[in-house]
Each structure stands twice: as structure tokens, then as C-alpha cells.
Design a protein around this motif. Structure first.
Motif, PDB file in Angstrom:
ATOM      1  N   LEU A   1       0.825  -1.197   0.000  1.00  0.00           N
ATOM      2  CA  LEU A   1       0.000   0.000   0.000  1.00  0.00           C
ATOM      3  C   LEU A   1       0.864   1.253   0.000  1.00  0.00           C
ATOM      4  CD1 LEU A   1      -2.725   1.423   0.232  1.00  0.00           C
ATOM      5  CD2 LEU A   1      -2.586   1.140   2.723  1.00  0.00           C
ATOM      6  N   LEU A   2       1.909   1.258   0.803  1.00  0.00           N
ATOM      7  CA  LEU A   2       2.820   2.402   0.836  1.00  0.00           C
ATOM      8  C   LEU A   2       3.448   2.644  -0.530  1.00  0.00           C
ATOM      9  CD1 LEU A   2       4.454   4.579   2.313  1.00  0.00           C
ATOM     10  CD2 LEU A   2       6.088   2.785   2.983  1.00  0.00           C
ATOM     11  N   ALA A   3       3.902   1.567  -1.181  1.00  0.00           N
ATOM     12  CA  ALA A   3       4.508   1.694  -2.510  1.00  0.00           C
ATOM     13  C   ALA A   3       3.516   2.266  -3.519  1.00  0.00           C
ATOM     14  CB  ALA A   3       5.021   0.336  -2.985  1.00  0.00           C
ATOM     15  N   ARG A   4       2.260   1.802  -3.465  1.00  0.00           N
ATOM     16  CA  ARG A   4       1.256   2.273  -4.410  1.00  0.00           C
ATOM     17  C   ARG A   4       0.925   3.738  -4.178  1.00  0.00           C
ATOM     18  NH1 ARG A   4       0.506   0.648  -9.177  1.00  0.00           N
ATOM     19  NH2 ARG A   4       0.473  -1.533  -8.456  1.00  0.00           N
ATOM     20  N   ILE A   5       0.875   4.172  -2.922  1.00  0.00           N
ATOM     21  CA  ILE A   5       0.609   5.587  -2.627  1.00  0.00           C
ATOM     22  C   ILE A   5       1.722   6.463  -3.180  1.00  0.00           C
ATOM     23  CG2 ILE A   5       0.455   7.271  -0.762  1.00  0.00           C
ATOM     24  CD1 ILE A   5      -1.015   5.157   0.883  1.00  0.00           C
ATOM     25  N   VAL A   6       2.971   6.056  -2.949  1.00  0.00           N
ATOM     26  CA  VAL A   6       4.113   6.841  -3.438  1.00  0.00           C
ATOM     27  C   VAL A   6       4.090   6.929  -4.963  1.00  0.00           C
ATOM     28  CG1 VAL A   6       6.624   6.928  -3.605  1.00  0.00           C
ATOM     29  CG2 VAL A   6       5.538   6.348  -1.420  1.00  0.00           C
ATOM     30  N   ASP A   7       3.857   5.795  -5.633  1.00  0.00           N
ATOM     31  CA  ASP A   7       3.829   5.791  -7.099  1.00  0.00           C
ATOM     32  C   ASP A   7       2.694   6.663  -7.639  1.00  0.00           C
ATOM     33  OD1 ASP A   7       6.032   4.138  -7.428  1.00  0.00           O
ATOM     34  OD2 ASP A   7       4.843   2.307  -7.364  1.00  0.00           O
ATOM     35  N   THR A   8       1.536   6.616  -6.991  1.00  0.00           N
ATOM     36  CA  THR A   8       0.405   7.425  -7.440  1.00  0.00           C
ATOM     37  C   THR A   8       0.712   8.913  -7.311  1.00  0.00           C
ATOM     38  OG1 THR A   8      -1.152   5.679  -6.816  1.00  0.00           O
ATOM     39  CG2 THR A   8      -2.045   7.889  -7.097  1.00  0.00           C
ATOM     40  N   LEU A   9       1.372   9.288  -6.234  1.00  0.00           N
ATOM     41  CA  LEU A   9       1.742  10.693  -6.067  1.00  0.00           C
ATOM     42  C   LEU A   9       2.804  11.117  -7.077  1.00  0.00           C
ATOM     43  CD1 LEU A   9       1.878  10.937  -2.153  1.00  0.00           C
ATOM     44  CD2 LEU A   9       0.108  11.840  -3.684  1.00  0.00           C
ATOM     45  N   VAL A  10       3.791  10.240  -7.290  1.00  0.00           N
ATOM     46  CA  VAL A  10       4.875  10.566  -8.222  1.00  0.00           C
ATOM     47  C   VAL A  10       4.342  10.786  -9.636  1.00  0.00           C
ATOM     48  CG1 VAL A  10       6.925   9.625  -9.370  1.00  0.00           C
ATOM     49  CG2 VAL A  10       6.693   9.456  -6.891  1.00  0.00           C
ATOM     50  N   VAL A  11       3.400   9.951 -10.058  1.00  0.00           N
ATOM     51  CA  VAL A  11       2.856  10.062 -11.410  1.00  0.00           C
ATOM     52  C   VAL A  11       1.661  11.009 -11.447  1.00  0.00           C
ATOM     53  CG1 VAL A  11       1.834   8.799 -13.337  1.00  0.00           C
ATOM     54  CG2 VAL A  11       3.621   7.742 -11.961  1.00  0.00           C
ATOM     55  N   GLY A  12       0.758  10.898 -10.481  1.00  0.00           N
ATOM     56  CA  GLY A  12      -0.510  11.611 -10.533  1.00  0.00           C
ATOM     57  C   GLY A  12      -0.397  13.113 -10.411  1.00  0.00           C
ATOM     58  N   LEU A  13       0.420  13.609  -9.494  1.00  0.00           N
ATOM     59  CA  LEU A  13       0.512  15.055  -9.305  1.00  0.00           C
ATOM     60  C   LEU A  13       1.001  15.771 -10.560  1.00  0.00           C
ATOM     61  CD1 LEU A  13       1.840  15.354  -5.621  1.00  0.00           C
ATOM     62  CD2 LEU A  13      -0.465  15.763  -6.488  1.00  0.00           C
ATOM     63  N   PRO A  14       2.102  15.348 -11.188  1.00  0.00           N
ATOM     64  CA  PRO A  14       2.520  16.027 -12.419  1.00  0.00           C
ATOM     65  C   PRO A  14       1.481  15.939 -13.535  1.00  0.00           C
ATOM     66  CG  PRO A  14       4.308  14.689 -11.554  1.00  0.00           C
ATOM     67  CD  PRO A  14       3.090  14.323 -10.776  1.00  0.00           C
ATOM     68  N   VAL A  15       0.826  14.786 -13.677  1.00  0.00           N
ATOM     69  CA  VAL A  15      -0.171  14.628 -14.737  1.00  0.00           C
ATOM     70  C   VAL A  15      -1.340  15.590 -14.524  1.00  0.00           C
ATOM     71  CG1 VAL A  15      -1.916  13.075 -15.693  1.00  0.00           C
ATOM     72  CG2 VAL A  15       0.409  12.245 -15.297  1.00  0.00           C
ATOM     73  N   ILE A  16      -1.856  15.684 -13.308  1.00  0.00           N
ATOM     74  CA  ILE A  16      -2.972  16.576 -13.028  1.00  0.00           C
ATOM     75  C   ILE A  16      -2.583  18.034 -13.256  1.00  0.00           C
ATOM     76  CG2 ILE A  16      -4.544  17.400 -11.243  1.00  0.00           C
ATOM     77  CD1 ILE A  16      -5.154  14.615 -12.328  1.00  0.00           C
ATOM     78  N   ILE A  17      -1.379  18.402 -12.844  1.00  0.00           N
ATOM     79  CA  ILE A  17      -0.917  19.784 -13.032  1.00  0.00           C
ATOM     80  C   ILE A  17      -0.852  20.137 -14.516  1.00  0.00           C
ATOM     81  CG2 ILE A  17       1.066  21.309 -12.765  1.00  0.00           C
ATOM     82  CD1 ILE A  17       1.616  19.934 -10.083  1.00  0.00           C
ATOM     83  N   VAL A  18      -0.306  19.213 -15.326  1.00  0.00           N
ATOM     84  CA  VAL A  18      -0.179  19.477 -16.766  1.00  0.00           C
ATOM     85  C   VAL A  18      -1.544  19.503 -17.431  1.00  0.00           C
ATOM     86  CG1 VAL A  18       0.684  18.545 -18.947  1.00  0.00           C
ATOM     87  CG2 VAL A  18       2.155  18.536 -16.918  1.00  0.00           C
ATOM     88  N   VAL A  19      -2.401  18.550 -17.113  1.00  0.00           N
ATOM     89  CA  VAL A  19      -3.720  18.490 -17.739  1.00  0.00           C
ATOM     90  C   VAL A  19      -4.528  19.738 -17.408  1.00  0.00           C
ATOM     91  CG1 VAL A  19      -5.924  17.252 -17.766  1.00  0.00           C
ATOM     92  CG2 VAL A  19      -3.782  15.979 -17.854  1.00  0.00           C
TER      93      VAL A  19
END
Length: 225
Positions: free
Chosen positions: A65-83
Motif C-alpha cells: 500500500l505504501l509503494a502504491r501511494i508513493v507511485d500514485t503521487l509521483v505520477v498523478g501530481l505532475p499529470v494533473i498539473i499538466v492536464v
């Protein structure tokens, strides 16, 4: 007076086995009864894949769960900002999930194929390896070669990283439901899939989620070199 014979003088008694030294110690090379030679039972053949002492090599659900949270933040935040720079309102809800799914797929598939770990899994101290116990688990030449190359830091009882097809399939099974979120019925099914996916980790001794079962992988703790 007759001189007692020693084994070297022709005694019928076997030499070197069962002899006891005067102080009660076993002769060189002999092991106590019922104890197998050191190294005879490798870790990979221990019950449930556990090394001596009973500590499991499988990743804990909390680590995953910890790994999935970190990966989601690493990928998700930049994607949302750009979109958000290009779309807004209702269009954001339509565009963001497929964009996130595509980036998450590439992010995970590439890293698993190269190292068996994403940034989140490195942070959590876990790694994805091929599961060689099932019918889909035959190791490829690439996986076998990688085992020798990463022996210093390879997980206990497994190869160092999954093959490219395993990595691609595993990443796709997790990422595709994200892209379906804007479609009402499919979005609901995707949510149900994620609940079932997490629940499957607790079903069976190998802690395999749905994407692990389909891709033929296991998630294990990273061995400290």
C-alpha cells in the motif's frame, strides 16, 4: 597378551563413521543423527517460501500500500498539473483519468522490466519477481540470466526481475481500469475491480493480487545486500 586391532589393522568395523573421540566429540565430517548437511535444504524449498526462523520473504500488505501511494503521487501530481493547464471543468474529469492511466502504465511497465521495482517499491523495500510455481511461471532466458547478474541483491528464493511481457501485462491490468473511470458503468466496474484486487492479497499464502495472478508475479521483500 594380544594387541587390540585398530581399523587400520584390518578390523571389520567401518572406519570414520560412528567413531567417538576420547572426549566424546564426533569424528571430523560426521553430523548428529537426524540433522541434514548444511546447504541440503535451500531456502526456495522451505515451507511457504520462508527462510529459517519463520520470517516470510513476501511483502506485507502495508508495504504494498505504501509503494502504491508513493507511485500514485509521483505520477498523478505532475499529470494533473499538466492536464489542468489545457482543460478545465467537465473536460478535466474526462481527460485526466486516461492521461493518468497511460503515464502510470509506462512508468510501471518500464521500471519493472528494467529493475523489478518502481520508485514507490524501492521506498517501501519490496520488489516484483516472477512466480515460478504455477503453470505460467516458467522462467524465460532473460529472467534466468538476470538471476545470476543480481545475485548480490536478489530477493530470497526468486529471480531478480520479471520479463518484459510479465511487466507489461502486470502494469496494464492495473492501469486500464483507471482509463475507464469516465464511463459510468465501466467506472463502477473499475472501482469494484480495485476492491477485489486488494482483497485477493489476503486470499492464499502467496499474497497475490489479481494483476500478480494474471502476470505470474510475486511481490517480495528486497534482500539487504
Amino acid at each position: 597378551m594380544a594387541t587390540p586391532r585398530t581399523p587400520a589393522q584390518g578390523s571389520d568395523e567401518p572406519s570414520g563413521t560412528g567413531d567417538v573421540l576420547p572426549d566424546g566429540e564426533l569424528t571430523e565430517g560426521e553430523l548428529p543423527e537426524g540433522e541434514p548437511p548444511v546447504g541440503e535444504l535451500p531456502e526456495s524449498e522451505l515451507p511457504n517460501g520462508e527462510p529459517p526462523g519463520g520470517e516470510s520473504v513476501l511483502a506485507d500488505p502495508g508495504q504494498r500500500l505504501l509503494a502504491r501511494i508513493v507511485d500514485t503521487l509521483v505520477v498523478g501530481l505532475p499529470v494533473i498539473i499538466v492536464v489542468k493547464e489545457f482543460v478545465s471543468g467537465h473536460d478535466l474529469d474526462v481527460v485526466a483519468p486516461p492521461a493518468l492511466a497511460g503515464c502510470m502504465f509506462l512508468y510501471e511497465a518500464v521500471q519493472l522490466a528494467l529493475w523489478g521495482q518502481t520508485l514507490g517499491k524501492r521506498f517501501a523495500g519490496i520488489q516484483v519477481v516472477p512466480d515460478l510455481s504455477g503453470p505460467e511461471g516458467a522462467a524465460t532466458d532473460e529472467e534466468g540470466a538476470d538471476a545470476a547478474e543480481t545475485s548480490a541483491g536478489a530477493p530470497q528464493g526468486g529471480y531478480g526481475r520479471p520479463s518484459v511481457p510479465r511487466a507489461v501485462l502486470r502494469a496494464a491490468v492495473y492501469s486500464v481500469p483507471i482509463a475507464l473511470r469516465p464511463v459510468h458503468i465501466l467506472g463502477l466496474l473499475a472501482s469494484l475491480f480495485w476492491v477485489a484486487n486488494a482483497g485477493f492479497i489476503y486470499e492464499g499464502p502467496q499474497r497475490r493480487a489479481v494483476h500478480d495472478r494474471l502476470a505470474g508475479t510475486l511481490v517480495v521483500k528486497r534482500r539487504t545486500p
